[in-house]
Write a protein that holds these residues in place. Sequence first.
Motif, short mmCIF file in Angstrom:
data_model
loop_
_atom_site.label_atom_id
_atom_site.label_comp_id
_atom_site.label_asym_id
_atom_site.label_seq_id
_atom_site.Cartn_x
_atom_site.Cartn_y
_atom_site.Cartn_z
N ARG A 157 8.12 6.09 13.46
CA ARG A 157 7.78 5.43 12.20
C ARG A 157 7.24 6.42 11.17
O ARG A 157 6.68 7.47 11.52
N MET A 158 7.37 6.03 9.91
CA MET A 158 6.79 6.77 8.80
C MET A 158 5.67 5.93 8.19
O MET A 158 5.87 4.76 7.87
N ASN A 159 4.51 6.54 8.02
CA ASN A 159 3.39 5.87 7.38
C ASN A 159 3.46 6.14 5.88
O ASN A 159 3.02 7.18 5.39
N LEU A 160 4.06 5.19 5.16
CA LEU A 160 4.25 5.37 3.72
C LEU A 160 2.92 5.41 2.97
O LEU A 160 2.81 6.08 1.94
N GLY A 176 3.10 0.38 5.98
CA GLY A 176 2.27 0.69 4.81
C GLY A 176 2.98 0.70 3.49
O GLY A 176 2.55 1.40 2.56
N LEU A 177 4.07 -0.09 3.34
CA LEU A 177 4.75 -0.13 2.05
C LEU A 177 3.80 -0.64 0.96
O LEU A 177 3.78 -0.10 -0.15
N ALA A 178 3.03 -1.67 1.26
CA ALA A 178 2.14 -2.25 0.25
C ALA A 178 1.15 -1.22 -0.28
O ALA A 178 0.98 -1.06 -1.50
N GLU A 179 0.51 -0.51 0.63
CA GLU A 179 -0.49 0.48 0.22
C GLU A 179 0.16 1.65 -0.51
O GLU A 179 -0.42 2.22 -1.44
N CYS A 180 1.37 1.99 -0.09
CA CYS A 180 2.12 3.04 -0.78
C CYS A 180 2.37 2.65 -2.23
O CYS A 180 2.10 3.43 -3.16
N VAL A 181 2.88 1.45 -2.44
CA VAL A 181 3.17 0.96 -3.79
C VAL A 181 1.90 0.91 -4.63
O VAL A 181 1.87 1.38 -5.78
N ASN A 201 -6.42 0.13 6.87
CA ASN A 201 -5.91 -0.04 5.51
C ASN A 201 -4.43 0.33 5.43
O ASN A 201 -3.98 0.95 4.46
N VAL A 202 -3.69 -0.05 6.46
CA VAL A 202 -2.24 0.16 6.49
C VAL A 202 -1.60 -1.14 6.97
O VAL A 202 -1.79 -1.54 8.12
N SER A 203 -0.86 -1.79 6.11
CA SER A 203 -0.25 -3.07 6.46
C SER A 203 1.04 -2.86 7.24
O SER A 203 1.78 -1.91 6.99
N ILE A 255 2.45 -8.06 2.84
CA ILE A 255 1.35 -8.07 1.88
C ILE A 255 0.05 -7.91 2.66
O ILE A 255 -0.12 -8.50 3.73
N PRO A 256 -0.89 -7.11 2.19
CA PRO A 256 -2.14 -6.90 2.93
C PRO A 256 -2.87 -8.22 3.21
O PRO A 256 -2.88 -9.13 2.38
#
Length: 492
Positions: free
Chosen positions: A235-238, A305-310, A372-374, A379-380
Motif C-alpha cells: 500500500r501507499m500512504n497518500l 489516506g486519500l482524505a488526509e492527502c486531499v 490520522n490516516v483514513s 471520509i474521516p
Amino acid sequence: MALNIIQDQTLTFEQKVVNLARYAENTLNVLNISDEIQVLREAGIICDLFEGNAPYRPRYILPDYEKLMKKGCSFLELAPPTNIWEATHTLLIFYKHVPSITTMPVYIGNIDTLLEPFIENEEEARLAIKLFLTHIDRTITDSFCHANIGPKSTRAGRIILELEQELQNATPNITLKYDDTTSREFAELAIVTALKTAKPSFANDKMFKTELGEYGIASCYNGLPVAGGAHTLVRMNLAKLAMTVTDTEEFFETALPRAMECMANYIEERIRFIIEESTFFETNFLVKEGFIRKDNFTSMFGLVGLAECVNNLLSIEGHDDRFGHSQVANDLGEHIIEIMHTFIIEHVSPHCGATKERLLLHAQVGIGDDINVSPGCRIPIGEEPELLQHLVQSARFHKYFPSGIGDIFPFEVTAFNNPAYVLRIIEGAFKEGMRYFSLYSTESDVIRITGYLVKKSEIEKLDQGIATLQDTVVLGQGQVRNGRVLERKVQK
C-alpha cells in the motif's frame, strides 16, 4: 525481540509460534530493494503490511472448494463427501492446509452453496452447521477469514444467518453476494443478522462478476478470482506522501509518479521471489491438484489516506475545503485516483495472469498503527456527512477498485424494526455504483473495525492484559485507540 515474544503474557501459544516465525523470516534479506524504495518504506509511505522479508506463499489464496466437494483431495486422502457431516468435516480439514499471510485461510468459500446439496434433514443440518461455524471461530483464530453466501437464498444460507445471530462469533467474516436474484426475505434476514453481528456485508455481485468473473470476497473485502488469489498487497500512504511536498505541482509532477513507480517495482520484486524462488507453485498440493492455478493470480496496489492527502494539499494552497464536504476536494480526490488508475492500466505485471498482466487498485483498510490516516478513500471518522451525501460521495470512487473498497455504516437499534428500509438504502447505493456496503448496530458486541470483525468485549480483555483467542483483537485495539472506530456517525 524473540524473548519478548516468548514472555508476552497477552499472546496465546499459537500466537507466539506465528510471531516467532515472522521474526525468523524477517532476519532474511533476499529481495532486491533499491535505496529509493527503502527510503519510502522507512518513511511509511510504502508498506508491505507485514508480509515479511522472504515471501514464501501468496498473500491471499482462494481455492476452488467446489472441486473439493466434487472430487475430494488426494493429498489429504479425502473422498468426496456424501452427507452433511462429511461435508463439514471435509471443509474443516481442508481449511487447516490453506496458507495465507495470516497462516490461516482468508477465504473459505461460498459455504451455503457448498453445504446445500447435503441437507436432507434441516434439524440435523442445523446442528452440523452450528458445530462447523463454532469450529471455525475457535480454530481459525483470525477474523480475516472470510465466507461468502448468496446471491440466491438457500436453506443452508438461512441456517447460517440464523446461527450467526445466536453464536455471536467474530469469525468467519461473511459477505452476501447481492443481485436481483436475491430474495427480499433472505436479504432482510441478512440485514437483521448484520445489525446483531456486523455480518454479512453486502457485495454488488453484478459489479464484481463483470470485472473478475468467478470471484470470492476474501480477507476484509477483497474481490479476487476463485482458484487463484493475490501474490501480494503493498500500500501507499497518500497522507504521508502529501506531507513531503510544498505544493500540489510537486505532488503531481514528482512525488506521486515516483512513489507509484517505486511501489510497482517493489510489488514486482515480491512477486518475482514468490514465483521464481519460493517453490510454492511447484510443490504445494493446492496447485498440483488444481484447487488453484498459477496463471489465475493477480497482485494488489493499495492505498490509504486519500482524505488526509486531499485536505493537506488544499491547505498548502490556502483552501479550507474538506474531503467529503466540498466539490473541489472530492474532485481533487478523484483526480488523484484517476492518475493512479491510469498508472495501473499502463503498468505491465507479467505474472498477473488473472487480470491480463495488470495489478489491481485496492482501497486498503489501514493498520492499527495508523494515526490520522483514513482507510482507502473513506471520509474521516467524525466528519461524515448525512447518509445520502455520504453514499453518493463514496460511490464515485468504487469503480476504480475491483479488488476491494467499502464503507461502514452503524445504525441505531431501531433499524431492527425496519430491515426493508435498510435494504432500500443498500439497493440505492448499488445503483449509484457502490461496490460494498457494511453495517452493524450500536448495540452489537461484534463490530466491524475497518474490514475485519472484533468483539468489543475482547478488546476490553486485552486492555486488561488478558490474552484473547483471536489475534485480530490486537489490531482492533489499535484501531479503537488510533482510528476512532467507535466514533463513527450512527445512522438513524
